[in-house]
Write an enzyme that holds these catalytic residues in place. Structure first.
Site, PDB file in Angstrom:
ATOM      1  N   ARG A  24      35.169  95.988 -55.516  1.00 44.89           N
ATOM      2  CA  ARG A  24      35.586  95.418 -54.242  1.00 44.89           C
ATOM      3  C   ARG A  24      35.189  93.941 -54.225  1.00 44.89           C
ATOM      4  O   ARG A  24      34.084  93.592 -53.819  1.00 44.89           O
ATOM      5  CB  ARG A  24      34.954  96.192 -53.077  1.00 44.89           C
ATOM      6  N   HIS A  52      39.649  99.462 -46.004  1.00 45.92           N
ATOM      7  CA  HIS A  52      40.993  99.251 -46.527  1.00 45.92           C
ATOM      8  C   HIS A  52      42.018  99.984 -45.656  1.00 45.92           C
ATOM      9  O   HIS A  52      41.850 101.171 -45.366  1.00 45.92           O
ATOM     10  CB  HIS A  52      41.124  99.795 -47.950  1.00 45.92           C
ATOM     11  N   ASN A  94      44.438  93.196 -45.924  1.00 50.39           N
ATOM     12  CA  ASN A  94      44.483  94.652 -46.006  1.00 50.39           C
ATOM     13  C   ASN A  94      43.186  95.291 -45.511  1.00 50.39           C
ATOM     14  O   ASN A  94      43.007  96.492 -45.625  1.00 50.39           O
ATOM     15  CB  ASN A  94      44.753  95.085 -47.464  1.00 50.39           C
ATOM     16  N   ASN A 118      35.127 105.308 -41.113  1.00 53.30           N
ATOM     17  CA  ASN A 118      35.586 104.967 -42.456  1.00 53.30           C
ATOM     18  C   ASN A 118      35.113 105.965 -43.500  1.00 53.30           C
ATOM     19  O   ASN A 118      35.871 106.342 -44.403  1.00 53.30           O
ATOM     20  CB  ASN A 118      35.097 103.558 -42.808  1.00 53.30           C
ATOM     21  N   GLU A 127      42.542 110.471 -46.182  1.00 53.53           N
ATOM     22  CA  GLU A 127      43.064 109.817 -47.385  1.00 53.53           C
ATOM     23  C   GLU A 127      42.867 110.699 -48.621  1.00 53.53           C
ATOM     24  O   GLU A 127      43.745 110.761 -49.496  1.00 53.53           O
ATOM     25  CB  GLU A 127      42.376 108.468 -47.577  1.00 53.53           C
TER      26      GLU A 127
END
Length: 257
Positions: free
Chosen positions: A73, A105, A126, A135, A143
């Site tokens: 990252r 992200h 983004n 998150n 996700e």
């Protein structure tokens, strides 16, 4: 001759950008909010210069894009945006300590870890300040569920973006006016032999890490009403009514009963 070559290159670039956008978006890219649209090989986003974050991001996850090596990252300002339209890495200093947020992200890095262009996911266009519990809790679990579904051999289209319904916080070290989202939506779509299925979710920045993402399912109609977006603008007629007014079209595939 030079002018002809320049025109040809411009047309070629425009066509390539259109082709990439079509690949990232299902039934055309979202419309309804003003901003600068940027199309890259693995995502298309629409940046809002007032909030400093994307109005929406659209991407296409396939079995070929996932399950690459672990990626770093390395945060950077988006080179296609002016300094006045986006944040820089220093703006995020002290964010976790002061307001408990991660650099979240919108297009997840893990969904394109096998793409050669994965570094473009670390552009701050983004990224949003996303509460750590959200998150690292229900958001990442959803996700993960998307990638688990893709591992069965099915590709999916996703549109994600922010909501601004209440004040959450401000970045303590940012030197630009910005507006942190109060929550986020995610719309997941598949099309198999003309059969369209979709599921939509809305999660708040106040979510607990233990929350079940399945309980945050909503209709696409609700997402559109709360964001001002038309998520799939070329979808119409009875198909649009059915797909966008139904909750849980992909519930089982995403681990929800």
């Amino acid at each position: 001759m030079k002018r002809l070559v320049a025109v040809s290159l411009a047309v070629s670039f425009a066509f390539s950008a259109f082709s990439a956008a079509a690949e990232n978006c299902v039934f055309s890219c979202p419309i309804g909010l003003n901003g600068q649209t940027i199309t890259r090989s693995i995502y298309t986003l629409n940046n809002n210069p007032q909030t400093k974050f994307a109005n929406w991001v659209a991407y296409h996850v396939t079995p070929e894009t996932i399950d690459g090596p672990s990626r770093s990252r390395n945060w950077k300002a988006d080179p296609e945006l002016s300094e006045e339209s986006t944040l820089e890495p220093n703006d995020y200093k002290g964010a976790w300590r002061s307001i408990g947020t991660d650099r979240g992200h919108q297009v997840p890095l893990a969904s394109f870890s096998n793409s050669p262009d994965w570094r473009e996911l670390n552009y701050l266009s983004n990224i949003t300040p996303q509460d750590s519990d959200l998150n690292q809790g229900p958001w990442v679990k959803l996700e993960n569920a998307v990638r688990s579904f893709v591992r069965t051999g099915q590709d999916v289209y996703v549109v994600s973006g922010p909501l601004y319904e209440w004040f959450f916080a401000s970045l303590p070290d940012a030197d630009e006016i910005h507006n942190i989202p109060s929550g986020y939506f995610k719309v997941i779509v598949t099309e198999i032999n003309g059969l369209i299925e979709a599921s939509a979710f809305i999660m708040q920045q106040s979510a607990a890490r233990s929350d079940n993402y399945c309980t945050t399912q909503v209709t696409i109609d609700e997402v559109e009403a709360r964001t001002g977006l038309n998520i799939m603008p070329v979808l119409s007629g009875e198909t649009e009514v059915h797909v966008e007014s139904t909750i849980g079209g992909l519930a089982l595939q995403l681990g929800c009963s």
